[in-house]
Design a protein around this motif. Structure first.
Motif, mmCIF file in Angstrom:
data_model
loop_
_atom_site.group_PDB
_atom_site.id
_atom_site.type_symbol
_atom_site.label_atom_id
_atom_site.label_comp_id
_atom_site.label_asym_id
_atom_site.label_seq_id
_atom_site.Cartn_x
_atom_site.Cartn_y
_atom_site.Cartn_z
ATOM 1 N N PRO A 253 -53.739 10.752 -81.047
ATOM 2 C CA PRO A 253 -53.076 9.871 -81.941
ATOM 3 C C PRO A 253 -53.680 10.163 -83.497
ATOM 4 O O PRO A 253 -52.676 9.782 -84.531
ATOM 5 C CB PRO A 253 -53.002 8.317 -81.355
ATOM 6 N N GLY A 254 -54.616 10.654 -83.740
ATOM 7 C CA GLY A 254 -54.936 10.817 -85.108
ATOM 8 C C GLY A 254 -55.008 9.468 -85.917
ATOM 9 O O GLY A 254 -55.486 8.428 -85.378
ATOM 10 N N ALA B 171 -52.522 9.498 -77.054
ATOM 11 C CA ALA B 171 -51.759 8.960 -78.002
ATOM 12 C C ALA B 171 -50.965 7.639 -77.189
ATOM 13 O O ALA B 171 -50.543 6.766 -77.689
ATOM 14 C CB ALA B 171 -50.692 10.092 -78.383
ATOM 15 N N ALA B 172 -50.468 7.823 -75.839
ATOM 16 C CA ALA B 172 -49.892 7.159 -75.214
ATOM 17 C C ALA B 172 -50.435 5.501 -74.912
ATOM 18 O O ALA B 172 -49.908 4.539 -74.986
ATOM 19 C CB ALA B 172 -49.740 7.441 -73.501
ATOM 20 N N LYS B 173 -51.639 5.740 -75.248
ATOM 21 C CA LYS B 173 -52.565 4.491 -75.187
ATOM 22 C C LYS B 173 -52.631 3.699 -76.404
ATOM 23 O O LYS B 173 -53.008 2.268 -76.301
ATOM 24 C CB LYS B 173 -54.040 4.896 -74.786
ATOM 25 N N PHE C 250 -44.902 10.357 -80.885
ATOM 26 C CA PHE C 250 -43.409 10.500 -80.905
ATOM 27 C C PHE C 250 -43.327 11.282 -79.301
ATOM 28 O O PHE C 250 -42.575 10.878 -78.542
ATOM 29 C CB PHE C 250 -42.767 11.377 -81.815
ATOM 30 N N THR C 251 -44.106 12.081 -79.078
ATOM 31 C CA THR C 251 -44.184 12.872 -77.925
ATOM 32 C C THR C 251 -44.373 11.804 -76.617
ATOM 33 O O THR C 251 -43.524 11.968 -75.666
ATOM 34 C CB THR C 251 -45.078 13.758 -77.824
ATOM 35 N N ALA C 252 -45.154 10.900 -76.725
ATOM 36 C CA ALA C 252 -45.596 9.985 -75.641
ATOM 37 C C ALA C 252 -44.492 9.095 -75.409
ATOM 38 O O ALA C 252 -44.121 8.814 -74.408
ATOM 39 C CB ALA C 252 -46.887 9.486 -75.976
ATOM 40 N N GLU C 253 -43.939 8.903 -76.497
ATOM 41 C CA GLU C 253 -42.702 7.828 -76.557
ATOM 42 C C GLU C 253 -41.472 8.544 -75.732
ATOM 43 O O GLU C 253 -41.048 8.027 -74.814
ATOM 44 C CB GLU C 253 -42.240 7.315 -77.761
#
Length: 273
Positions: free
Chosen positions: A77-78, A268-270, A244-247
């Protein structure tokens, strides 16, 4: 005031400026028509948009859809954020993910959002027609942000349908308008008319990467930095793309698996709601 509240106020300011510019250009057009009687002086439609400002031979447009997978995985997620607003609608089930985006080429916050959004979408399909541009030069604090435009884009994907509109050019002149059904969505779920605006059905999102330091940057340097996971550009833009990808993955049943189960996307999903 929180960063999110500050961002929303700035987006509303950009929308108001777009409206004022539109009125100003209409007044000028009337004067020109009455004095010179030239019926095509300020013709505005989707077939006559003029060239986008390109200062880098599309270096960003090429780099944003070709970010190395190991960079995605190292960034996660940076430094990006993923603010969402619930619409009250239920999430769509089955079929393609439906994304509706509204922005303007002059708008600095739109400039910031398009980069991670385009990067993420490139992992689910194929773009053509993307071009490099600079946001408005008249923004005192955020001028000349190097970015891309969705003007004249094409996008093909088995997972996502993208319907994107750039309503104004870099000078704030209208270059497109929303179809009636899209205008209704925009008015209903975005009553203050702030841009950028991305509608997912059950939520709206706006600017996952708050990156004002891009103002006045060299487009080629931004493109180069996307391959360095430790750069501030990658931390914000690639991080935003992973969010965005995780969403999107949460709506596709984690397909395609090679994207949705990658370490960067899982990290990132977390951070999602």
């Amino acid at each position: 005031m929180s960063k999110r509240e500050l961002l929303r106020k700035e987006q509303e300011r950009e929308s108001l400026k777009m409206k004022r510019r539109k009125v100003a250009y209409v007044v000028v057009g009337v004067l020109v028509l009455s004095l010179i009687v030239v019926g095509t002086a300020l013709g505005i439609n989707k077939s006559r948009q003029g060239p986008a400002v390109d200062t880098s031979q599309d270096a960003i447009s090429k780099a944003i859809v070709a970010i190395p997978e190991d960079v995605y995985d190292k960034v996660g997620p940076g430094s990006a954020e993923f603010p969402t607003t619930k619409t009250g609608n239920k999430p769509d089930k089955g079929g393609k993910v439906q994304l509706f985006y509204v922005g303007g080429e002059f708008c600095p916050f739109c400039a910031m959002e398009r980069l991670p959004l385009a990067a993420a979408l490139s992992r689910f399909g194929t773009f053509s027609g993307l071009k490099d541009i600079l946001s408005s030069s008249t923004e005192k604090e955020l001028p000349n942000i190097p970015t891309i435009t969705f003007r004249n884009y094409k996008y093909s994907s088995k997972y996502v349908d993208l319907d994107a509109y750039e309503l104004s050019d870099r000078e704030g002149r209208q270059i497109a308008s929303l179809p009636e059904a899209k205008q209704q969505i925009f008015d209903t779920y975005n009553p203050k008319k702030g841009i950028p605006f991305t509608y997912w059905g059950d939520i709206t999102t706006s600017s996952p990467s708050y990156t004002p330091w891009l103002a006045g940057g060299d487009p080629k340097n931004v493109a180069k930095a996307l391959s360095d996971p430790h750069s501030k550009e990658a931390q914000a833009i690639v991080g935003g793309a992973n969010l965005f990808t995780a969403e999107i993955c949460s709506r596709t049943g984690n397909e395609p698996a090679n994207v949705c189960t990658s370490p960067g996307v899982k990290a990132a999903a977390k951070k999602l709601r």
